[in-house]
Motif scaffolding. Structure first.
Motif, PDB file in Angstrom:
ATOM      1  N   LEU A 135      33.839  24.107  53.887  1.00 21.89           N
ATOM      2  CA  LEU A 135      34.735  24.277  52.756  1.00 21.89           C
ATOM      3  C   LEU A 135      35.644  23.061  52.610  1.00 21.89           C
ATOM      4  N   THR A 136      35.669  22.513  51.399  1.00 23.50           N
ATOM      5  CA  THR A 136      36.416  21.283  51.150  1.00 23.50           C
ATOM      6  C   THR A 136      37.876  21.541  50.792  1.00 23.50           C
ATOM      7  N   GLY A 137      38.256  22.787  50.607  1.00 23.05           N
ATOM      8  CA  GLY A 137      39.649  23.108  50.315  1.00 23.05           C
ATOM      9  C   GLY A 137      40.418  23.388  51.590  1.00 23.05           C
ATOM     10  N   ALA A 138      41.675  23.770  51.411  1.00 20.24           N
ATOM     11  CA  ALA A 138      42.533  24.105  52.545  1.00 20.24           C
ATOM     12  C   ALA A 138      42.995  25.547  52.409  1.00 20.24           C
ATOM     13  N   GLU A 139      43.176  26.208  53.532  1.00 22.03           N
ATOM     14  CA  GLU A 139      43.657  27.583  53.510  1.00 22.03           C
ATOM     15  C   GLU A 139      45.066  27.627  52.916  1.00 22.03           C
ATOM     16  N   GLY A 140      45.311  28.636  52.061  1.00 16.90           N
ATOM     17  CA  GLY A 140      46.637  28.796  51.466  1.00 16.90           C
ATOM     18  C   GLY A 140      46.863  27.994  50.209  1.00 16.90           C
ATOM     19  N   GLU A 141      45.811  27.501  49.551  1.00 14.85           N
ATOM     20  CA  GLU A 141      45.992  26.756  48.307  1.00 14.85           C
ATOM     21  C   GLU A 141      46.645  27.650  47.246  1.00 14.85           C
ATOM     22  N   PHE A 142      47.499  27.034  46.386  1.00 10.82           N
ATOM     23  CA  PHE A 142      48.231  27.788  45.367  1.00 10.82           C
ATOM     24  C   PHE A 142      47.728  27.404  43.981  1.00 10.82           C
ATOM     25  N   ASP A 143      47.459  28.440  43.175  1.00 10.71           N
ATOM     26  CA  ASP A 143      47.027  28.198  41.801  1.00 10.71           C
ATOM     27  C   ASP A 143      47.334  29.430  40.963  1.00 10.71           C
ATOM     28  N   ARG A 144      47.579  29.207  39.668  1.00 11.89           N
ATOM     29  CA  ARG A 144      47.768  30.299  38.718  1.00 11.89           C
ATOM     30  C   ARG A 144      46.754  30.139  37.588  1.00 11.89           C
ATOM     31  N   ARG A 145      46.382  31.245  37.019  1.00 11.10           N
ATOM     32  CA  ARG A 145      45.402  31.213  35.945  1.00 11.10           C
ATOM     33  C   ARG A 145      45.662  32.372  34.992  1.00 11.10           C
ATOM     34  N   ILE A 146      45.049  32.274  33.805  1.00 12.68           N
ATOM     35  CA  ILE A 146      45.141  33.329  32.798  1.00 12.68           C
ATOM     36  C   ILE A 146      43.840  34.119  32.814  1.00 12.68           C
ATOM     37  N   GLU A 147      43.946  35.420  32.908  1.00 12.83           N
ATOM     38  CA  GLU A 147      42.773  36.299  32.874  1.00 12.83           C
ATOM     39  C   GLU A 147      42.802  37.115  31.585  1.00 12.83           C
ATOM     40  N   VAL A 148      41.701  37.079  30.850  1.00  8.33           N
ATOM     41  CA  VAL A 148      41.586  37.843  29.602  1.00  8.33           C
ATOM     42  C   VAL A 148      41.109  39.246  29.949  1.00  8.33           C
ATOM     43  N   LEU A 149      41.929  40.241  29.636  1.00 10.00           N
ATOM     44  CA  LEU A 149      41.584  41.635  29.926  1.00 10.00           C
ATOM     45  C   LEU A 149      40.841  42.289  28.770  1.00 10.00           C
ATOM     46  N   ILE A 198      46.099  39.937  27.952  1.00 12.73           N
ATOM     47  CA  ILE A 198      45.868  38.966  29.016  1.00 12.73           C
ATOM     48  C   ILE A 198      46.815  39.257  30.166  1.00 12.73           C
ATOM     49  N   SER A 199      46.585  38.581  31.285  1.00 12.60           N
ATOM     50  CA  SER A 199      47.477  38.701  32.428  1.00 12.60           C
ATOM     51  C   SER A 199      47.425  37.393  33.205  1.00 12.60           C
ATOM     52  N   VAL A 200      48.547  37.033  33.823  1.00 14.07           N
ATOM     53  CA  VAL A 200      48.620  35.821  34.638  1.00 14.07           C
ATOM     54  C   VAL A 200      48.426  36.210  36.097  1.00 14.07           C
ATOM     55  N   ARG A 201      47.506  35.545  36.762  1.00 11.42           N
ATOM     56  CA  ARG A 201      47.206  35.824  38.167  1.00 11.42           C
ATOM     57  C   ARG A 201      47.622  34.628  39.025  1.00 11.42           C
ATOM     58  N   ALA A 202      48.063  34.925  40.247  1.00  6.52           N
ATOM     59  CA  ALA A 202      48.421  33.888  41.218  1.00  6.52           C
ATOM     60  C   ALA A 202      47.581  34.073  42.468  1.00  6.52           C
ATOM     61  N   SER A 203      47.208  32.960  43.101  1.00  4.67           N
ATOM     62  CA  SER A 203      46.309  33.027  44.265  1.00  4.67           C
ATOM     63  C   SER A 203      47.032  33.448  45.538  1.00  4.67           C
ATOM     64  N   ALA A 209      55.746  38.383  33.690  1.00  5.91           N
ATOM     65  CA  ALA A 209      55.680  38.405  35.146  1.00  5.91           C
ATOM     66  C   ALA A 209      54.231  38.300  35.592  1.00  5.91           C
ATOM     67  N   ILE A 210      54.028  37.857  36.830  1.00  3.85           N
ATOM     68  CA  ILE A 210      52.677  37.776  37.384  1.00  3.85           C
ATOM     69  C   ILE A 210      52.063  39.173  37.410  1.00  3.85           C
ATOM     70  N   ASP A 211      50.811  39.268  36.990  1.00  4.54           N
ATOM     71  CA  ASP A 211      50.024  40.509  36.928  1.00  4.54           C
ATOM     72  C   ASP A 211      50.487  41.463  35.831  1.00  4.54           C
ATOM     73  N   GLU A 212      51.456  41.083  35.018  1.00  9.04           N
ATOM     74  CA  GLU A 212      51.880  41.931  33.899  1.00  9.04           C
ATOM     75  C   GLU A 212      50.860  41.823  32.765  1.00  9.04           C
ATOM     76  N   VAL A 213      50.568  42.941  32.109  1.00  9.70           N
ATOM     77  CA  VAL A 213      49.666  42.943  30.964  1.00  9.70           C
ATOM     78  C   VAL A 213      50.450  42.505  29.730  1.00  9.70           C
ATOM     79  N   VAL A 214      49.976  41.443  29.070  1.00  7.73           N
ATOM     80  CA  VAL A 214      50.660  40.855  27.914  1.00  7.73           C
ATOM     81  C   VAL A 214      49.803  41.073  26.673  1.00  7.73           C
ATOM     82  N   ASP A 215      50.430  41.596  25.623  1.00  6.70           N
ATOM     83  CA  ASP A 215      49.750  41.770  24.341  1.00  6.70           C
ATOM     84  C   ASP A 215      49.888  40.500  23.514  1.00  6.70           C
ATOM     85  N   VAL A 216      48.753  39.993  23.026  1.00  4.13           N
ATOM     86  CA  VAL A 216      48.730  38.776  22.218  1.00  4.13           C
ATOM     87  C   VAL A 216      48.289  39.138  20.805  1.00  4.13           C
ATOM     88  N   PRO A 217      49.121  38.884  19.781  1.00  2.96           N
ATOM     89  CA  PRO A 217      48.730  39.230  18.404  1.00  2.96           C
ATOM     90  C   PRO A 217      47.680  38.269  17.862  1.00  2.96           C
TER      91      PRO A 217
END
Length: 707
Positions: free
Chosen positions: A176-190, A206-211, A238-246
């Motif tokens: 594995l070329t990464g390191a343990e404990g890497e931090f990243d956030r992303r947008i997930e479409v629900l 949508i919801s924002v997820r953190a690693s 907030a992280i993991d909150e469900v957000v309504d997008v018009p």
């Protein structure tokens, strides 16, 4: 050299075993009775059975084959993040050096998992390494494959569910070329709608997820929502909150919304801080009112065309008996209904998108106040009127002699031209989307290169037309005129002979395409706008298309996702059409502008699975690694370690074992494969020597028995 003894029995093996059984029984009987010479007789019978089995001494000359280890290097987009490219090369170099020190081992290195496979190929949605590995190992014999080592971040999307699906029996290891404990956030479409009616609104989720779930990972997220033609919208979540997008369906076709997550320090990448939502805008059925002034041959052409269009709801009235025609026939015998003028042209006129007058002659059927309603329907309410007329437009009952004249684009001279002609496109007609590119239109205005359509035989002459003349008719007079009046549109077709094309007279013509395009232009379909800028993305290239009635168009301004602006000239692609393909360097949401015209397009794979999860992990590979006896190893000692500072496992060579990894070491299977270069065969129970031995034993047995 290898030695062995083979058997080639002179009789089938069942018979050999039967003879051996009989011989064994006889020997047992001799020993039980204590007969003299029993041992010699047993030896004689054994020599006989051996001769029947025909043993052969086999000597093989063998040449050993090397074992093969495969290194598969993940070259996907997620491997280009941060320090991974440099760390990948450091791991590859160190691994090759260690494997080179192992005797009798051949190393093959392949690049796998690329998201694009060259020019013109389809972009992959995710990292697909095992398809490339299968191609690389397809020509390697199973008895030579020592193992497969993956240099990857672990986010592999085509990993088999079990090791049995690999097609080979060898350990698979992941470095594995990464390191343990890497931090990243992303947008997930629900949830995101795929379709919607134009003019309506919908909601995506949508919801924002953190690693990681620490103070850094729980920081509130700031979202910017960009909608085509609308102000940007900012939302805190907030992280993991469900957000309504018009979502607003402002036009038919693709409607695009871009959502951007503001980056925070220490994020692995910002590439997954952006998602694109697309939804198709669908128009409600367009309502058309068709009024035929009298029954005639072309009436059915209009009706069939409009009824065959699934996007059109048609209301059709034919005036069978005008007021001045009083022949005494009872109404119940004619099956007539009263023309609902008040309901259609006063109460419900705004419910229609298009009103068509087909050979209509003003004969007192529609009062002037209702015709004036039609004019206001066009100018004030954005409606559309099409007048398809014949000689009646030149007479006293012409619609131009009514309040509708204020929206009609040409006044009749009172003359009707009765002569054969082929509708001839004008310069504007070759550029306008309604008539451009019609089948058989030809490439010029002369008889040689002009249209190959069938002839028409009537044109109503008009004076000083406004709007655009797209076709000319008899004596080169205007035939088809389009114009805009206030908020609405109007079209004037100065002949009632379009139905001749439908009948195929003189070869016919493209009546379906022409009349359908004409109707949809009047009903404001975006695809038929004269001035239009469109763009579409395929991979990392954008195709930009511009329609215009002008002779030239200025360069188009391109705004990249990063905010950079460039200008690009468009190349002529036909009358009234300019087109260019632009190469871009980064995926994302691109905006194009040319004067008041704007367009948007997506480059790259929309919301590619490749960038949804980018922190290094061995979970997607767990089934394959465990099933094959392999293991996963972190190569970065810490998050802050330099990319050239990598930790590699010790490599051990094993001949047996199901678990081929441990703390700090990985194992490869040594197969001892070989190829036979020569064979020597020496028969052991044939020839005079074998016969002499057999006769000697029989003679000794006879001699011993006689003593």
């Amino acid at each position: 050299m290898s030695w062995s003894i083979d058997f080639a029995p002179l009789i089938p093996w069942p018979a050999v075993w039967a003879v051996a059984a009989i011989a064994a029984a006889l020997c047992a009987l001799l020993f039980w009775q204590g007969s003299r010479g029993s041992l010699l007789r047993a030896l004689s019978l054994g020599a006989l059975v051996l001769a029947i089995a025909n043993p052969t001494f086999r000597a093989e000359e063998r040449r050993g084959l090397t074992n093969i280890a495969v290194i598969a290097v993940d070259r996907s987009a997620s491997q280009a993040l941060g320090q991974r490219p440099a760390r990948t090369e450091a791991v590859l170099t160190g691994l090759q050096q260690r494997l080179a020190a192992i005797p009798n081992l051949e190393v093959r290195t392949i690049d796998a998992g690329r998201n694009t496979q060259g020019a013109g190929s389809q972009e992959r949605d995710g990292t697909e390494m095992f398809g490339d590995i299968a191609k690389a190992t397809g020509d390697i014999p199973a008895e030579r494959l020592a193992g497969v080592m993956l240099i990857t971040d672990g986010n592999v999307h085509d990993a088999p569910k079990s090791a049995a699906a690999l097609g080979f029996d060898a350990p698979v290891h992941a470095l594995l070329t990464g390191a343990e404990g890497e931090f990243d956030r992303r947008i997930e479409v629900l949830k995101s709608p795929r379709y919607g009616l134009v003019g309506s609104d919908a909601t995506a989720q949508i919801s924002v997820r953190a690693s990681v779930n620490n103070a850094q990972g729980r920081q509130p997220a700031n979202l910017t929502i960009k909608r085509d033609g609308q102000p940007d919208l900012t939302i805190d979540a907030a992280i993991d909150e469900v957000v309504d997008v018009p979502l607003s369906f402002v036009n038919s076709g693709t409607n695009i919304v871009e959502i951007v997550l503001t980056a925070v320090p220490s994020e692995l990448t910002e590439a997954n801080n952006r998602v694109i939502l697309t939804a198709e805008g669908v128009r409600e059925n367009l309502r058309v009112l068709l009024v035929s002034g009298e029954p005639h041959a072309g009436e059915r052409t209009w009706r069939n065309l409009l009824k065959s269009d699934a996007a059109v709801d048609l209301v059709h009235f034919t005036i069978l008996r005008p007021p001045q025609k009083q022949d005494g026939t009872p109404i119940n015998e004619l099956s007539l209904i009263a023309f609902p003028t008040r309901e259609l042209f006063s109460e419900k006129i705004e419910e229609f998108d298009l009103i068509i007058f087909d050979r209509y002659e003003s004969q007192g059927i529609l009062p002037a106040v209702y015709i004036d309603n039609i004019s206001r329907f066009v100018e004030e309410h954005g409606g559309a009127v099409l007048v398809a007329t014949g000689a009646e437009y030149a007479g006293d009952g012409s619609l131009y002699n009514t309040p509708l004249a204020q929206v009609l684009p040409a006044a009749p001279t009172g003359r009707s031209i009765e002569a054969p002609y082929r509708p001839m496109p004008t310069v504007d007609g070759r550029r306008h989307p309604v008539t451009a590119g019609l089948p058989g239109i030809g490439s010029g205005s002369d008889a040689k290169n002009g249209p190959t359509w069938g002839r028409w035989f009537r044109t109503v002459e008009v004076a000083t037309p406004t709007g655009r003349v797209l076709h000319n008719g008899g004596e080169d007079k205007p035939l088809l005129i389009l114009d805009r009046k206030g908020k609405g549109r109007v079209a004037l077709l100065l002949s009632d002979h379009a139905w001749l094309w439908a009948r195929g007279l003189d070869g016919g013509g493209p009546h379906t395409q022409l009349l359908r395009r004409l109707g949809h232009w009047l009903m404001k379909e975006p695809e038929l706008e004269e001035e239009r800028l469109t763009a579409s993305g395929r991979g990392l290239s954008l195709t930009v298309e511009r329609r215009s009635m002008s002779d030239t168009v200025p360069p188009v301004s391109l705004t990249a996702p990063s905010g950079g602006v460039t200008e690009h000239a468009l190349q002529p692609a036909g009358p009234g059409l300019w087109r260019s393909t632009l190469a871009v360097t980064a995926p994302g949401f691109y905006k194009l502008a040319q004067g008041q015209l704007t367009a948007v397009a997506l480059a790259g794979n929309r919301n590619a699975r490749e960038m949804m999860q980018v922190t290094a992990t061995a979970k997607p590979l767990a089934d394959v690694l465990n099933g094959s006896g392999g293991g996963a190893f972190w190569t970065a000692p810490s998050l802050a370690a330099a990319p050239e500072n990598v930790v590699l496992p010790r490599i051990s060579v094993l001949t047996t074992g199901r678990v081929l990894h441990g703390s700090g070491w990985l194992g490869l299977k040594m197969r001892d494969a070989f190829v036979v270069t020569g064979i020597s065969l020496i028969p052991l129970a044939t020839g005079f020597a074998a016969l002499a031995v057999l006769l000697g034993l029989v003679t000794l047995a006879w001699w011993r028995e006689g003593r």
